[in-house]
Enzyme design. Structure first.
Site, PDB file in Angstrom:
ATOM      1  CB  ILE A 293      -0.878   0.055   1.272  1.00 57.82           C
ATOM      2  CG1 ILE A 293      -1.624  -1.241   1.473  1.00 57.82           C
ATOM      3  CG2 ILE A 293      -1.838   1.239   1.205  1.00 57.82           C
ATOM      4  CD1 ILE A 293      -2.500  -1.624   0.335  1.00 57.82           C
TER       5      ILE A 293
ATOM      6  CD  GLU B 283      -5.931   3.958  -3.652  1.00 57.18           C
ATOM      7  OE1 GLU B 283      -6.130   4.944  -2.900  1.00 57.18           O
ATOM      8  OE2 GLU B 283      -6.799   3.086  -3.877  1.00 57.18           O
TER       9      GLU B 283
ATOM     10  N   GLY C  39     -10.515   1.142  -2.145  1.00 58.80           N
ATOM     11  CA  GLY C  39      -9.084   1.287  -2.357  1.00 58.80           C
ATOM     12  C   GLY C  39      -8.320   0.398  -1.401  1.00 58.80           C
ATOM     13  CD  GLU C  40      -8.095   0.304   3.289  1.00 60.41           C
ATOM     14  OE1 GLU C  40      -8.108  -0.909   3.570  1.00 60.41           O
ATOM     15  OE2 GLU C  40      -8.607   1.165   4.011  1.00 60.41           O
ATOM     16  N   GLY C  41      -6.110  -1.520  -2.043  1.00 61.25           N
ATOM     17  CA  GLY C  41      -5.869  -2.827  -2.650  1.00 61.25           C
ATOM     18  C   GLY C  41      -6.910  -3.864  -2.285  1.00 61.25           C
TER      19      GLY C  41
END
Lengths: 321, 321
Positions: free
Chosen positions: B55, B147, B288-290
């Site tokens: 991240i 991200e 997000g955050e993967g």
């Protein structure tokens, strides 16, 4: 009356979800999944540690009508493959930490060809329902039921057509790999079965006359899971047809079930729509064995892990919107 | 020139797939996934043991334009949450056995507001690309990049619009939770950025002027994964916009990437279509955050487990069709 989800656990889970360190709704269906799971387990912050996969196998007299691309001896050969760990479902169950058991149902005694007679006697159907009922581990916290049975997409199509109406052509597909002529033959076989057996508005009678032992066993297992409040992931067309018996017998009977995936067998999407179930996965699988639902175990595990493991805004010292 | 998949490994994997105990094609996309993975890893019967999630976090000067529902200090607070294990991605990485690392990129020094100046200097952009490049573990066998960066859907929308054309309104969405007026403001901000920076046909210049450090780092990491033949699962809109820089610089540069999921951010589906990537999952995530790609790790693990672990017809003594 059937057990219902624990409303207090659902409410507490929903309240917890709103406090987790993410924008509201940002985990999409994972949030609904976790709250649904919490309600059925009666735990606002549940764990998911013991998923169970059970495969039921049966043989079908209707294969005499030329409805499968594979010969009927493949059923027993695949049961041996399950037992020695070589099938797709063995790999998927291991991948997601699920136990796997295989229940072979009188493979040397196929059901009757349903174009000529009821597939099962009342005693045979009851025994198969009971085998499914008994196969569920009361300690399991998520259940996948799968099947193996050469010819069983034909039984599932006949059952779905009897339960849901429409034309045989709406419910038949290529199964393990029929060509166009094979699919047309399959539709005629389904029509012949529906013409012979008068099962309208009698879901269990439709199961007995048109289904098969592995279908009845799945019906029994899914019903048993409800009494134990074990959430179920439905697999493909055959599993869903077996589940639909319960839905038609009693609306709401599948509230503890989610559709793990939608298969490539065209009747499956139609059947899920009739049941009001949106599949978690759509990856073109059409294998059976519980494979699509087993793959979806990972999604439910991810949902529960996020719900139960994430910090709240207060715990993490993160500012809200 | 860029590394390509190993054609011999792909061919051998395809041949193996045809011998496994299932009807041809019955595992649907799992079969294509396994063959794709085998090609990139150069192994006809690969393992998937070391998935890596990284991240990247960055801050954005463009938040001064009022484009986010959350205050910018949330970026650093969420980095602390990642480090202490409380975010969604921590749970998902653990669930699928992935390592997780977090790279915070100069959070106390946001990028410039791109409506006024290039977001990054050339040195800053190069440093972020390099940070991404360095973050990839050469021993990893699957990579997810994610991200965190309040304001970064605005940067991603501007970048996507610069790379792919169309109107700003085609690429903006609610992000973490904007209302209609906020979305309209975001479109105006994107238009202002595109008006200021003349980056047409210069993908890396678009990244520098309109992107952000975490986007550039993802671009660098995805490029590095290609040199190492590590397959990549793309996450949501922001990750995919960062990846699109490579595609626009060189068609085929994302052949080692699959779309892990399609998010609820409307520009994402549009961008994936332009990249010719069909998502594995569609579960309404927009975190997000993967997170969406991490969830898809389980799908790839399942595909590889089936491919490499299943018995062949000959091994299992199962009759073919």
């Amino acid at each position: 009356s059937l057990p219902e989800p624990d409303a207090q656990a659902s409410d507490l889970a929903r309240a917890r979800d709103a406090q987790l360190t993410k924008p509201p709704g940002a985990l999409g269906r994972l949030e609904d999944l976790a709250i649904w799971y919490a309600g059925w387990r009666g735990q606002p912050r549940p764990r998911l540690d013991r998923p169970q996969v059970v495969i039921f196998a049966g043989n079908h007299g209707v294969v005499a009508q030329g409805v499968s691309a594979f010969p009927p001896e493949v059923t027993v050969q695949m049961v041996a493959n399950f037992q020695s760990g070589g099938a797709a479902i063995n790999q998927l169950a291991r991948c997601f930490g699920a136990t796997l058991s295989v229940v072979a149902l009188d493979l040397d005694r196929p059901t009757a060809d349903f174009t000529l007679a009821p597939a099962m006697t009342e005693a045979d159907c009851a025994a198969a329902l009971s085998a499914g009922w008994q196969a569920v581990d009361p300690q399991a916290d998520l259940l996948v039921v799968g099947e193996m049975g050469i010819g069983n997409t034909t039984s599932a199509a006949a059952l779905a057509c009897a339960l849901m109406g429409g034309a045989p052509a709406d419910w038949v597909g290529r199964g393990t790999g029929l060509d166009d002529a094979g699919v047309a033959r399959k539709a005629r076989v389904v029509a012949a079965g529906l013409g012979r057996h008068h099962v309208a508005a009698r879901p269990f009678e439709a199961l007995r006359c048109l289904g098969g032992r592995e279908l009845a066993a799945m019906t029994g297992a899914i019903a048993r899971a409800r009494t134990l409040r074990i959430p179920v992931l439905l697999d493909g067309f055959i599993c869903t047809a077996a589940a639909a018996v319960l839905h038609c017998a009693r609306p709401g009977a599948l509230d503890h079930c989610l559709a793990g995936h939608v298969s490539q067998e065209p009747g499956h999407a139609r059947l899920l729509e009739r049941l009001g179930k949106a599949p978690l996965l759509s990856l073109g699988l059409r294998l059976g064995e519980g494979s699509g639902a087993a793959l979806a175990i990972g999604i439910v595990q991810g949902a529960v892990a996020c719900h139960s493991g994430m910090a709240t805004f207060a715990e993490a010292g993160v500012a809200g919107a």
